[in-house]
Design an enzyme around this catalytic site. Structure first.
Site, PDB file in Angstrom:
ATOM      1  N   TYR A  86     -13.570   5.793   9.666  1.00 10.07           N
ATOM      2  CA  TYR A  86     -12.705   6.272   8.580  1.00 10.07           C
ATOM      3  C   TYR A  86     -13.279   5.796   7.255  1.00 10.07           C
ATOM      4  CZ  TYR A  86      -8.314   6.582   5.816  1.00 10.07           C
ATOM      5  OH  TYR A  86      -7.348   6.870   4.880  1.00 10.07           O
ATOM      6  N   HIS A 116       0.784  -1.233   0.000  1.00 18.65           N
ATOM      7  CA  HIS A 116       0.000   0.000   0.000  1.00 18.65           C
ATOM      8  C   HIS A 116       0.822   1.292   0.000  1.00 18.65           C
ATOM      9  CE1 HIS A 116      -3.667   2.126   0.093  1.00 18.65           C
ATOM     10  NE2 HIS A 116      -4.310   1.429   0.990  1.00 18.65           N
ATOM     11  N   THR A 129      -4.940  10.417  -0.469  1.00 20.60           N
ATOM     12  CA  THR A 129      -6.314  10.245   0.007  1.00 20.60           C
ATOM     13  C   THR A 129      -6.607  11.285   1.079  1.00 20.60           C
ATOM     14  OG1 THR A 129      -5.635   8.651   1.714  1.00 20.60           O
ATOM     15  CG2 THR A 129      -6.352   7.758  -0.423  1.00 20.60           C
TER      16      THR A 129
END
Length: 682
Positions: free
Chosen positions: A509, A397, A522
């Protein structure tokens, strides 16, 4: 010698025995849409077969607009005003805190805003002006990922599972692995050749089909190209993350990892039963090996044996990052530099699993963590194909976010199903192949480290529970007809379910892409709001006091406010990344951390009990990720036209069952309200 197995297949050679043209013709391949005649050039010096099949077969498409045409003129990610970020932060804290806690947090926030926060904000703006080529969050966010010492499996790496090939016979493991691999390399070639269609969000979808419009955009100078698209309500997106999609790995280092890339490498990494294999899948000028030769290489690997490696090195990528960094140094010192380089620089990792998927829960476990030995979690992404042809992606990620991976998956799925490189009817067989099986020198210390990593991994994955939910009463079309935001309705259902389960609102979240800006990553949407709290209380605590019309109004208010939060986040006007960057700046100075960040309320709002992300895509079957806190839930969800689906992970199996029951009940309650029915008040 390359041979095709099939009725009427013939092989012959012309030219010298050392170097010549190979011609292969088979009636069997014509059914795949291939040309009747193909020519191959074999160089025994390089053990290479290069095909001259139509160059278009080497790309997923040829875009009129160059891939990075808009990159120089993309707008920069804005830094919100500090006052606005504090207001948004306090609004997000309101439903989570009692009155006394809220007043204390508000006092700390005001002190921060008027004191050290003001200085940090000014310094952040100054740094941003000096780094015009990127965004203010890029460096801090990447450092956050690379500095974490937690294992990346379960904690960071998400997975996305593809739908099965519509033609069931193409779901044979060998056929599907070959087709997906070829399509993935075609995507890579399109990207490297700058002919991959740029990521653009079209307000008017017709523009996406207009060659004239695209030609007009392609003729604009790069420094104004974004503005030309903008005036036509077409919004180009940042594509800087794609640079790490191929030929990249995360390399463990003490205290902070590194990203490694070698875009000159031409080989594919294949894992089977914990063993590592590599072969060149591109020729020296970048053309893809003929699909039937790729298939032949995979046959060679699949037939190599079923025995799992005695000490599978893949387990090491599941370790604490400092531990793994130390063991990697031992591997290098033991003489494994070349093998480690071949793993790190490979175009991507193809994992061929031997087992058959039993159900969706088993599938999620397979794609999220597997059995450990047949994964290399440090690769930018791994394409996983199980024994029954089920396929998915597990990706590291730090280098990028879901928007780039989803684009890749959509293209690969579409290309592999509409333009399959091989068919189930013909099988290629090579008399000899250039597959190399990597061998490793391991001393007792390395072997012991693998054993310990395996024990830790097995213990951790047995704590993890994954369960899916399919809600079939309504989907996107119904909610749009009801003038509701589908995403807002699902998020509200999660809030109501959490309130029922925990008896209070909990930190939540939701990831929102900021790819509309240069080097955007993001931003966080905070679905736990004063509106969702009021709605949750009405459905759970005070449902006897409300009729269907009143409840409908509450849902509508939540939907409108959620869309507002989505818009703010997408425009870079959330508060999470801004406050994170200010804290990062304070820490980089080496001084004391501002009291604002030591507030238990700040720590609590970042202890996200519900971590959510939408994975909606026509190519995706399901996806997911681990919970970000030990007492939380990881919720990956899809919003389809006629139903809703989610995949939830947790370390608390009983709590997960209860939460799923509450979530389904909340969605059913919403449906009753939409239909004007009174709720059961028993």
């Amino acid at each position: 010698m390359l041979c095709l197995k099939g009725p009427g297949a013939r092989c012959w050679r012309s030219g010298s025995p050392r170097r010549g043209w190979w011609r292969v013709w088979s009636p069997a391949v014509r059914g795949a849409g291939a040309d009747d005649a193909r020519y191959y050039w074999r160089s025994t010096e390089h053990a290479l077969v290069a095909s001259t099949w139509d160059l278009d077969h080497h790309y997923v498409h040829r875009s009129i607009i160059p891939t990075l045409h808009f990159q120089p003129s993309l707008p920069r990610l804005p830094i919100p005003e500090l006052e606005d970020s504090i207001k948004r932060y306090m609004a997000a804290q309101k439903p989570l805190l009692g009155d006394n806690e809220y007043r204390n947090t508000e006092k700390l926030a005001m002190t921060f805003k008027n004191g050290v926060g003001k200085d940090l904000h000014r310094n952040l703006i100054e740094l941003d002006k000096k780094n015009f080529h990127t965004s203010y969050i890029t460096g801090p966010w990447l450092d956050m990922y690379l500095s974490s010492r937690d294992p990346i499996v379960l904690n960071f790496n998400p997975f996305i599972t593809l739908k099965r090939d519509p033609q069931e016979s193409y779901n044979n493991q060998l056929v599907r692995a070959t087709n997906l691999t070829v399509s993935a390399i075609k995507f890579r070639n399109s990207l490297r050749s700058h002919i991959l269609e740029p990521d653009i969000y079209y307000v008017n979808p017709e523009w996406s089909k207009s060659k004239a419009f695209k030609r007009f955009l392609s003729l604009l100078p790069t420094w104004i190209s974004w503005y030309g698209a903008y005036f036509a309500e077409a919004y180009p997106l940042d594509m800087s993350q794609y640079v790490h999609l191929f030929n990249s790995s995360r390399v463990p280092k003490q205290d902070k990892d590194e990203l490694f890339s070698d875009h000159a490498a031409r080989h594919l990494l294949v894992m089977r039963n914990g063993h590592f294999y590599v072969f060149d899948i591109l020729d020296p000028i970048g053309n893809i090996l003929h699909p039937y030769e790729i298939q032949a290489h995979l046959i060679n690997i699949l037939q190599d044996g079923e025995t799992v490696a005695e000490y599978p090195l893949g387990y090491l990528t599941t370790e604490n990052r400092n531990t793994w960094a130390a063991v990697r140094e031992q591997l290098l010192q033991a003489g494994n530099e070349e093998s480690m380089y071949k793993i790190d620089s490979a175009i991507f990792c193809l994992c061929l699993d031997s087992f058959i998927v039993q159900n969706s829960t088993h599938l999620s476990h397979c794609m999220l963590h597997g059995y450990g030995y047949n994964r290399w979690f440090d690769k930018s992404f791994s394409l996983i194909v199980t024994g029954d042809g089920t396929a998915g992606i597990n990706f590291e990620h730090s280098w990028g976010d879901g928007i780039a991976v989803l684009r890749f998956i959509n293209e690969v799925y579409t290309d592999s199903t509409k333009h399959p490189a091989v068919t189930p009817r013909s099988t290629a067989v090579l008399c000899s192949t250039n597959v190399e099986k990597l061998e490793f020198h391991m001393n007792e210390s390395i072997q012991s480290a693998v054993t310990v990593a395996r024990q830790k991994f097995d213990k951790q994955i047995h704590k993890m529970t994954v369960k899916p939910l399919e809600f079939r009463k309504f989907g996107k079309k119904y909610l749009i007809q009801e003038r509701m935001s589908p995403d807002a309705v699902f998020q509200l259902a999660c809030q109501v379910a959490a309130y029922r389960h925990f008896g209070k609102m909990v930190p939540t979240y939701e990831a929102c892409s900021t790819a509309g800006f240069k080097h955007g990553r993001t931003e966080t949407i905070r679905p736990a709001t004063i509106y969702t709290k009021q709605c949750a209380q009405a459905f759970i605590r005070d449902r006897k006091k409300y009729n269907a019309q009143e409840l409908r109004k509450l849902i509508d208010s939540c939907s409108k406010y959620h869309k507002f939060l989505q818009m703010e986040a997408a425009l870079g006007q959330g508060f999470d990344r801004h406050l994170f960057a200010l804290r990062y700046l304070a820490e980089s100075r080496g001084g004391p951390i501002p009291e604002f960040y030591q507030d238990p309320a700040y720590q609590y709002i970042n202890h996200n009990i519900l971590s959510t992300s939408t994975l909606s895509s026509p190519s995706v079957f399901l996806g997911g990720f681990g919970p970000v806190v030990p007492d939380g839930f990881g919720i990956g969800y899809n919003i389809y036209d006629y139903w809703l689906g989610c995949n939830i992970t947790s370390y608390m199996e009983k709590d997960l069952d209860e939460f799923l029951f509450s979530l389904e009940g909340s969605l059913s309650d919403f449906f009753d309200v939409f239909e004007g029915r009174s709720l059961n008040t028993d």
